[in-house]
Design an enzyme around this catalytic site. Structure first.
Site, short mmCIF file in Angstrom:
data_model
loop_
_atom_site.label_atom_id
_atom_site.label_comp_id
_atom_site.label_asym_id
_atom_site.label_seq_id
_atom_site.Cartn_x
_atom_site.Cartn_y
_atom_site.Cartn_z
N GLY A 251 12.14 99.65 60.35
CA GLY A 251 12.96 98.86 61.23
C GLY A 251 13.69 99.67 62.08
CB SER A 252 16.60 98.89 64.36
OG SER A 252 16.00 97.95 65.15
CB THR A 253 17.13 102.35 59.74
OG1 THR A 253 15.71 102.29 59.16
CG2 THR A 253 17.86 101.32 59.36
#
Length: 576
Positions: A282-284
Site C-alpha cells: 500500500g501507500s507505505t
C-alpha cells in the site's frame, strides 16, 4: 655326539617357535583387518536408525547438544535440559505381548499396536518413548523387563513460551534444528561438532546472542494481541528495527505457537508474516517513490504536481485519489495527502527502467536473506510496463516481505545506508562496514522531514506519541482474492521512526483484514485506524525500555537543508 644332538634339538625348537609366532601374527592380522573393515563400513554405509542410536549411546548421548540462545541482555531464550528416553532391543524380549501390556500400563500415551509392531521387528534397537519424566523412568525400571533400558537424552526448552517463537524456530526429537535460528545454528557446523564428539554439554559452547530484547519482544507481542482482538483481524505482525545497525530488536507474528510444542508450528496460519508472507504494502511504498524522485535530481522538495480532477487517465486505466485535494500540491503534500496521482507522476518522470533499477537497489526485487532460513521471493510483474510503474508507485502490483520493505524504509531514515536485517547482536561500526549507501544524505534528510510532517498534519497522527518526535506513513492495500481486488478485505501497514531528527528505531505493524470499530472510526478500517493505533501503543510502551530519551522541547534545526530550501511548512517543524 651328545653335544651335537642337544644343539640339533634346540635348533628344531627355535624353528618350530618361529612358525608358531608367524601363525599367531597372521591370526592377529586377520582380526585387525576385520575390525578395520567394520569401522570403515560404519563410516561409509548408511546407518540403520537403531544402530546409529546405539552407537550414539555408546558415545555418551542420543541427541545433539545445543548451545544456549540468549537475548541482547543475556536472558535465556532457549536451553537444553538432561532427560531420559526408553529403548528396547526386540531380539532380547521373549514375551512381547507381556512387555507391551506392562509398558503401556505405565506409559499410557503409547499406542499399543505401534509398540507391538516395533517389538516384532528384527532390529537390534527401537525407541519406546522419548523424553520421559523421572517418575516414569522409575516405574519402567520397576517393571524389570529384559531388553528394555534407558539412554541419556537432551530436550530443548524455551522458558518464555511463545515469545520470539518465529525467530527461535524449533528442534525435532533428536534436538536437530528444523526452523528459525535453531536451524541456522546447525548450518554453522553444530551437527559436525556433535558427530565428532567435540561437545558433551551446552556449557562446552558459547551461547548464541541475538539482537532481540526480550522486554521489547513481550511488549510488541502483547500489543499485537490486543490489536488483533480489538480490530477483529485475522492476523497481525510487528517488528522493531534498529536503523543504525540493522538489528531486529523485536519481531512477532500472530497467530504464533509455543516452540515447546513444535507440532503447532505446522499450522499454515502460523507462518512468520514478516519474513515468509509477501504482500502489497500500500501507500507505505510512496516513501520509496518520493525517495527515488528526490535522489534522481529530476525533482526536488518544492516540486509540484497537478491532481485536479482527482483522476489520472492512462490508456483504459483510471487512477483515482483516495482523499483528493483537487488542486496542485507540493511534494510533501503528495505524502501527507497520500496522493496516488502525485506518486504516479513522479514514477512516470523517472521511467520504467529507472523505477525498476531503484527498487532493485533498495533490495525489493530479490529474496531477502537473513539468519532465518525461511524467506519469501517477491512477486514481480512478469511484464513490467508503464501501468505497472504507476500502480507500484503507490503500493499495488508488487508484493514483498514486510521485513525487506522495512529494511528499505530504514535506509531512507538512517542517512541512506541499506543494511540487511540481522537477528544477531552487532555494533554500529560493523553494520556500517556491511552497509551499502543507496541514497544521498540530502535525500534522507528530505524524507525524514516529510515523514515527520506526516505525523503532524497527515495520516501518521495516530502514532505521533508526544516527546518522541515520531514520523511515519500508513499503507492500506485491498487484498487480491481469486485474481480480483476486494474492497472490504484490507491489508494495513504502519511504519514509524523515532526520533526523526536522528532516527534510532523503526516500528512496523501489519494487520490482515482488520474490521472498523464504529465508536472510534465510523466505517473506516484503513491503516491509520488500526495499525497506526497499535504502533503508537508500542512506541509509548517500548521507548522507555529501549532507552529512547523523551524530547520535551522540539529539536533545534532538525532539518537545516529543508529550511535553506524553504520547504513546505518546514518552519512548523523547526525548534528554533
Amino acid at each position: 655326539m651328545l653335544r651335537g644332538g642337544v644343539v640339533a634339538m634346540f635348533r628344531l625348537s627355535v624353528e618350530r617357535s618361529a612358525a608358531r609366532v608367524g601363525l599367531v601374527g597372521l591370526v592377529f592380522g586377520a582380526v585387525f583387518l576385520a575390525l578395520m573393515g567394520r569401522l570403515v563400513s560404519f563410516a561409509l554405509l548408511p546407518d540403520d536408525p537403531g544402530t546409529a542410536s546405539a552407537r550414539r549411546a555408546e558415545a555418551g548421548g542420543t541427541t545433539q547438544v545445543r548451545p544456549d540462545i540468549i537475548d541482547r541482555n543475556g536472558e535465556i531464550l532457549a536451553t537444553d535440559i538432561r532427560t531420559v528416553s526408553v529403548f528396547a532391543e526386540p531380539k532380547n524380549i521373549y514375551d512381547k505381548d507381556e512387555a507391551v501390556e506392562l509398558l503401556t500400563a505405565v506409559l499410557p500415551e503409547i499406542n499399543a499396536r505401534d509398540l507391538r509392531e516395533k517389538l516384532s521387528t528384527k532390529k537390534g534397537f527401537v525407541w519406546v518413548k522419548r523424553e520421559i519424566t523421572p517418575r516414569q523412568q522409575a516405574e519402567v525400571h520397576r517393571l524389570g523387563i529384559p531388553g528394555v533400558g534407558f539412554l541419556a537424552d537432551h530436550k530443548r526448552v524455551y522458558p518464555n513460551g511463545t515469545a520470539a517463537a518465529h525467530i527461535l524456530g524449533v528442534t525435532n526429537l533428536d534436538n536437530v534444528g528444523i526452523a528459525g535460528i535453531e536451524k541456522y545454528i546447525d548450518r554453522q557446523g553444530l551437527r559436525d561438532l556433535n558427530s565428532l564428539g567435540f561437545v558433551e554439554k551446552s556449557a562446552d559452547m558459547a551461547p548464541v546472542q541475538l539482537s532481540i530484547d526480550l522486554r521489547a519482544q513481550h511488549a510488541v507481542r502483547d500489543e499485537l494481541a490486543w490489536g488483533m482482538e480489538h480490530y477483529r483481524a485475522k492476523a497481525a505482525a510487528g517488528l522493531i528495527l534498529d536503523v543504525t545497525t540493522g538489528e531486529v530488536i523485536a519481531l512477532a507474528s500472530l497467530p504464533d505457537f509455543d516452540p515447546n510444542e513444535p507440532k503447532d508450528a505446522l499450522d499454515p496460519d502460523r507462518i512468520n508474516r514478516m519474513n515468509v508472507g509477501v504482500y502489497e504494502m500500500g501507500s507505505t511504498f510512496k516513501a520509496m517513490t518520493l525517495a527515488m524522485a528526490l535522489d534522481s535530481g529530476k525533482f526536488n522538495v518544492n516540486s509540484t504536481f497537478d491532481t485536479r480532477g482527482g483522476v489520472l487517465h492512462w490508456g483504459r486505466q483510471k487512477i483515482h485519489e483516495y482523499h483528493g485535494t483537487n488542486r496542485v500540491i507540493t511534494m510533501p503534500e503528495v505524502f501527507t495527502h497520500s496522493s496516488n496521482i502525485g506518486s504516479a507522476k513522479m514514477a512516470l518522470g523517472i521511467g520504467v527502467p529507472g523505477h525498476k533499477a531503484f527498487l532493485k537497489k533498495m533490495g525489493l526485487l530479490d529474496r531477502l536473506r537473513t539468519e532465518l532460513p525461511e524467506s519469501a521471493e517477491p512477486i514481480i510483474p512478469p511484464r513490467w510496463t508503464e501501468i505497472n510503474t504507476i500502480t507500484i508507485a503507490f503500493g499495488h502490483g508488487l508484493a514483498v516481505a514486510p521485513l525487506q520493505a522495512s529494511a528499505a524504509v530504514a535506509a531512507i531514515a538512517n542517512g541512506g545506508f541499506l543494511m540487511t536485517p540481522t537477528f544477531l547482536k552487532r555494533g554500529e561500526a560493523e553494520a556500517r562496514e556491511k552497509a551499502t549507501q543507496v541514497l544521498s544524505p540530502q535525500t534522507s534528510e528530505a524524507m525524514r522531514y516529510i515523514m515527520r510532517l506526516n505525523a503532524t498534519e497527515g495520516s501518521a497522527k495516530k502514532a505521533a506519541i508526544p516527546y518522541y518526535y515520531v514520523g511515519g506513513k500508513t499503507g492500506t492495500a485491498e487484498k487480491v482474492i481469486r485474481g480480483r481486488y476486494v474492497k472490504n478485505r484490507l491489508f494495513t501497514t504502519f511504519m514509524a521512526a523515532a526520533p526523526m531528527d536522528k532516527p534510532k528505531y523503526l516500528f512496523v505493524t501489519i494487520m490482515d483484514e482488520p474490521q472498523a470499530v464504529a465508536a472510534e472510526s465510523g466505517s473506516y478500517a484503513t491503516a491509520a485506524w488500526n495499525s497506526g493505533v497499535v504502533t503508537g501503543r508500542v512506541i509509548a510502551r517500548v521507548a522507555p525500555i529501549l532507552g529512547l530519551p523523551p524530547q520535551f522541547e522540539p529539536p533545534v534545526k532538525p532539518f537545516p537543508l529543508m529550511v535553506k530550501l524553504g520547504a513546505y511548512h518546514v518552519n512548523q517543524l523547526d525548534g528554533r
